[in-house]
Design an enzyme around this catalytic site. Structure first.
Site, PDB file in Angstrom:
ATOM      1  N   LYS A  76       0.812  -1.226   0.000  1.00  0.00           N
ATOM      2  CA  LYS A  76       0.000   0.000   0.000  1.00  0.00           C
ATOM      3  C   LYS A  76       0.848   1.280   0.000  1.00  0.00           C
ATOM      4  O   LYS A  76       0.446   2.280  -0.583  1.00  0.00           O
ATOM      5  CB  LYS A  76      -0.960   0.016   1.198  1.00  0.00           C
ATOM      6  CG  LYS A  76      -2.141  -0.942   1.036  1.00  0.00           C
ATOM      7  CD  LYS A  76      -2.988  -1.001   2.292  1.00  0.00           C
ATOM      8  CE  LYS A  76      -4.307  -0.320   2.073  1.00  0.00           C
ATOM      9  NZ  LYS A  76      -5.280  -0.549   3.144  1.00  0.00           N
ATOM     10  N   ASP A 113     -10.008   4.245   1.503  1.00  0.00           N
ATOM     11  CA  ASP A 113     -10.343   3.753   2.849  1.00  0.00           C
ATOM     12  C   ASP A 113     -11.129   4.797   3.651  1.00  0.00           C
ATOM     13  O   ASP A 113     -12.062   4.460   4.385  1.00  0.00           O
ATOM     14  CB  ASP A 113      -9.071   3.383   3.627  1.00  0.00           C
ATOM     15  CG  ASP A 113      -8.583   1.973   3.300  1.00  0.00           C
ATOM     16  OD1 ASP A 113      -9.378   1.159   2.798  1.00  0.00           O
ATOM     17  OD2 ASP A 113      -7.396   1.688   3.559  1.00  0.00           O
TER      18      ASP A 113
HETATM   19  P1  NAP Z   1      -1.013  -0.936  11.193  1.00  0.00           P
HETATM   20  O1  NAP Z   1      -0.599   0.158  10.268  1.00  0.00           O
HETATM   21  O2  NAP Z   1      -0.128  -2.096  11.414  1.00  0.00           O
HETATM   22  O3  NAP Z   1      -1.343  -0.267  12.626  1.00  0.00           O
HETATM   23  C1  NAP Z   1      -1.666  -1.066  13.736  1.00  0.00           C
HETATM   24  C2  NAP Z   1      -2.144  -0.184  14.885  1.00  0.00           C
HETATM   25  O4  NAP Z   1      -2.517  -1.052  15.971  1.00  0.00           O
HETATM   26  C3  NAP Z   1      -1.084   0.771  15.418  1.00  0.00           C
HETATM   27  O5  NAP Z   1      -1.712   1.926  15.913  1.00  0.00           O
HETATM   28  C4  NAP Z   1      -0.465  -0.080  16.557  1.00  0.00           C
HETATM   29  O6  NAP Z   1       0.182   0.686  17.544  1.00  0.00           O
HETATM   30  C5  NAP Z   1      -1.725  -0.695  17.133  1.00  0.00           C
HETATM   31  N1  NAP Z   1      -1.402  -1.884  17.917  1.00  0.00           N
HETATM   32  C6  NAP Z   1      -0.958  -3.082  17.464  1.00  0.00           C
HETATM   33  N2  NAP Z   1      -0.757  -3.921  18.499  1.00  0.00           N
HETATM   34  C7  NAP Z   1      -1.065  -3.226  19.631  1.00  0.00           C
HETATM   35  C8  NAP Z   1      -1.054  -3.531  21.020  1.00  0.00           C
HETATM   36  N3  NAP Z   1      -0.676  -4.747  21.466  1.00  0.00           N
HETATM   37  N4  NAP Z   1      -1.459  -2.579  21.894  1.00  0.00           N
HETATM   38  C9  NAP Z   1      -1.830  -1.369  21.457  1.00  0.00           C
HETATM   39  N5  NAP Z   1      -1.868  -1.002  20.170  1.00  0.00           N
HETATM   40  C10 NAP Z   1      -1.474  -1.916  19.263  1.00  0.00           C
HETATM   41  O7  NAP Z   1      -2.421  -1.552  10.726  1.00  0.00           O
HETATM   42  P2  NAP Z   1      -3.614  -0.833   9.948  1.00  0.00           P
HETATM   43  O8  NAP Z   1      -3.483  -1.104   8.508  1.00  0.00           O
HETATM   44  O9  NAP Z   1      -3.705   0.580  10.419  1.00  0.00           O
HETATM   45  O10 NAP Z   1      -4.869  -1.690  10.447  1.00  0.00           O
HETATM   46  C11 NAP Z   1      -5.382  -1.560  11.761  1.00  0.00           C
HETATM   47  C12 NAP Z   1      -6.646  -2.401  11.875  1.00  0.00           C
HETATM   48  O11 NAP Z   1      -7.646  -1.873  11.007  1.00  0.00           O
HETATM   49  C13 NAP Z   1      -6.452  -3.863  11.467  1.00  0.00           C
HETATM   50  O12 NAP Z   1      -7.197  -4.679  12.337  1.00  0.00           O
HETATM   51  C14 NAP Z   1      -7.041  -3.931  10.070  1.00  0.00           C
HETATM   52  O13 NAP Z   1      -7.566  -5.223   9.771  1.00  0.00           O
HETATM   53  C15 NAP Z   1      -8.154  -2.922  10.195  1.00  0.00           C
HETATM   54  N6  NAP Z   1      -8.536  -2.348   8.893  1.00  0.00           N
HETATM   55  C16 NAP Z   1      -9.822  -2.443   8.536  1.00  0.00           C
HETATM   56  C17 NAP Z   1     -10.240  -1.901   7.336  1.00  0.00           C
HETATM   57  C18 NAP Z   1     -11.683  -2.031   6.948  1.00  0.00           C
HETATM   58  O14 NAP Z   1     -11.982  -1.862   5.766  1.00  0.00           O
HETATM   59  N7  NAP Z   1     -12.563  -2.268   7.899  1.00  0.00           N
HETATM   60  C19 NAP Z   1      -9.318  -1.246   6.505  1.00  0.00           C
HETATM   61  C20 NAP Z   1      -7.988  -1.144   6.916  1.00  0.00           C
HETATM   62  C21 NAP Z   1      -7.613  -1.716   8.119  1.00  0.00           C
HETATM   63  P3  NAP Z   1       1.772   0.921  17.463  1.00  0.00           P
HETATM   64  O15 NAP Z   1       1.953   2.075  16.512  1.00  0.00           O
HETATM   65  O16 NAP Z   1       2.153   1.228  18.860  1.00  0.00           O
HETATM   66  O17 NAP Z   1       2.388  -0.341  16.956  1.00  0.00           O
END
Ligand code: NAP
Length: 283
Positions: A76, A113
């Site tokens: 991405k 998104d």
């Molecule tokens: P990402 O860039 O990897 O970001 C992950 C986020 O989760 C960061 O803020 C991270 O904090 C936090 N996190 C991970 N483990 C944690 C923990 N143990 N305690 C506290 N915070 C934690 O992922 P992303 O692409 O933003 O996706 C995030 C979520 O949204 C995923 O579940 C994904 O499936 C979902 N999503 C859904 C859609 C939809 O269409 N519904 C679209 C995109 C994403 P740190 O910065 O501290 O690591």
């Protein structure tokens, strides 16, 4: 869409989703359902692309008859450097999820998104008025950046954000401007006070991961609470918010709505997001 682009669409357009791995993607089922429902002679396929092959594959896809593609993990961010045209919102978010291979050979990269995020809430909570008060976003990854961008576009006057790794939230403030207020992770509960909209944009609560645990005592009944996680649909965070009288919206609709602009551009028909589609994508 201009006539020149309409007429340039092949008789049987091909689109797909590129990622590595890609087998888990629900996009082929989603787009396949729309192609069938609207009787469109087109194809949508998963395309596994290793990171070291991304540039080569992107150059080849238009020549193979592809009109566009969705982009998922881990490409991405890297597709931005390979695209000829990047929309402002994709540049601001720092990632693209939708590519259009234009008839002039140029690759156009967009991020839908944020559109999907807002469209999901508007469809499932039609009374939501985002600019009535602050919005609170938990998390600062790629999905959080899309939510922040789109919430600011709706006119929210204050956007509160917290993240386990504070520097990522600080970065969002630096890039998105003074309406963004960073809260310390330890103060996440306080951030919810008076919020009109609360978003879990972390991956906590996903299947196989622990629940997001922040104190929700400050959540007022009636607050719109949404989770970007969609597997499971009902996360512990949403369950607790619902028990407190909040209006909840799950994350599946965001996944469905973010797909509509790409489908329309590639196949020439604006598709609908409804309960039947939810059932098919969940099946
Ligand atoms: P990402 O860039 O990897 O970001 C992950 C986020 O989760 C960061 O803020 C991270 O904090 C936090 N996190 C991970 N483990 C944690 C923990 N143990 N305690 C506290 N915070 C934690 O992922 P992303 O692409 O933003 O996706 C995030 C979520 O949204 C995923 O579940 C994904 O499936 C979902 N999503 C859904 C859609 C939809 O269409 N519904 C679209 C995109 C994403 P740190 O910065 O501290 O690591």
């Amino acid at each position: 869409m201009p006539d020149s682009q309409q007429s340039a669409r092949p008789n049987s357009p091909i689109a797909g989703v590129i990622g590595w791995p890609i087998a888990h993607s629900r996009s082929p089922r989603l787009h396949g359902h729309w192609l069938q429902r609207y009787g469109i002679n087109g194809h949508y396929i998963p395309v596994p692309v290793m990171p070291e092959h991304l540039a080569e594959v992107l150059r080849a896809m238009p020549r193979m008859g592809f009109v566009g593609a969705n982009v998922t993990i881990p490409h991405k961010e890297s597709v931005l450097a390979l695209a000829d045209v990047v929309t402002d919102r994709a540049a601001l978010i720092g990632a693209a999820n939708t590519l259009i291979f234009r008839p002039d050979g140029k690759i156009h990269a967009d991020n839908t998104d944020g559109y999907g995020f807002i469209a999901n809430i508007r469809q499932n909570a039609p009374g939501w008025i985002p600019d009535l008060g602050p919005a609170a976003v938990i998390g600062a990854g790629g999905a959080a950046r899309a939510a922040v961008a789109s919430l600011l576009e709706t006119g929210v006057t204050e956007l509160r954000i917290t993240n386990r790794t504070r520097i990522r939230a600080e970065q969002i403030r630096a890039e998105f401007g003074a309406k963004v207020v960073v809260y310390d992770w330890a103060q996440a509960g306080n951030m919810l006070e008076g919020a009109v909209t609360v978003v879990n944009a972390t991956s906590m609560g996903m299947e196989g991961k622990p629940a997001l645990r922040i104190p929700l005592d400050a959540l007022a009944p009636g607050t719109l609470v949404t989770d970007l996680v969609y597997a499971p649909l009902m996360t512990p965070f949403l369950e607790e918010a619902q028990a407190r009288g909040c209006e909840i919206v799950d994350g599946l609709g965001m996944l469905l709505h973010q797909a509509t602009p790409g489908f329309e551009r590639w196949f020439g028909h604006r598709p609908e997001v409804d309960d039947e589609l939810r059932r098919i994508v969940l099946a």
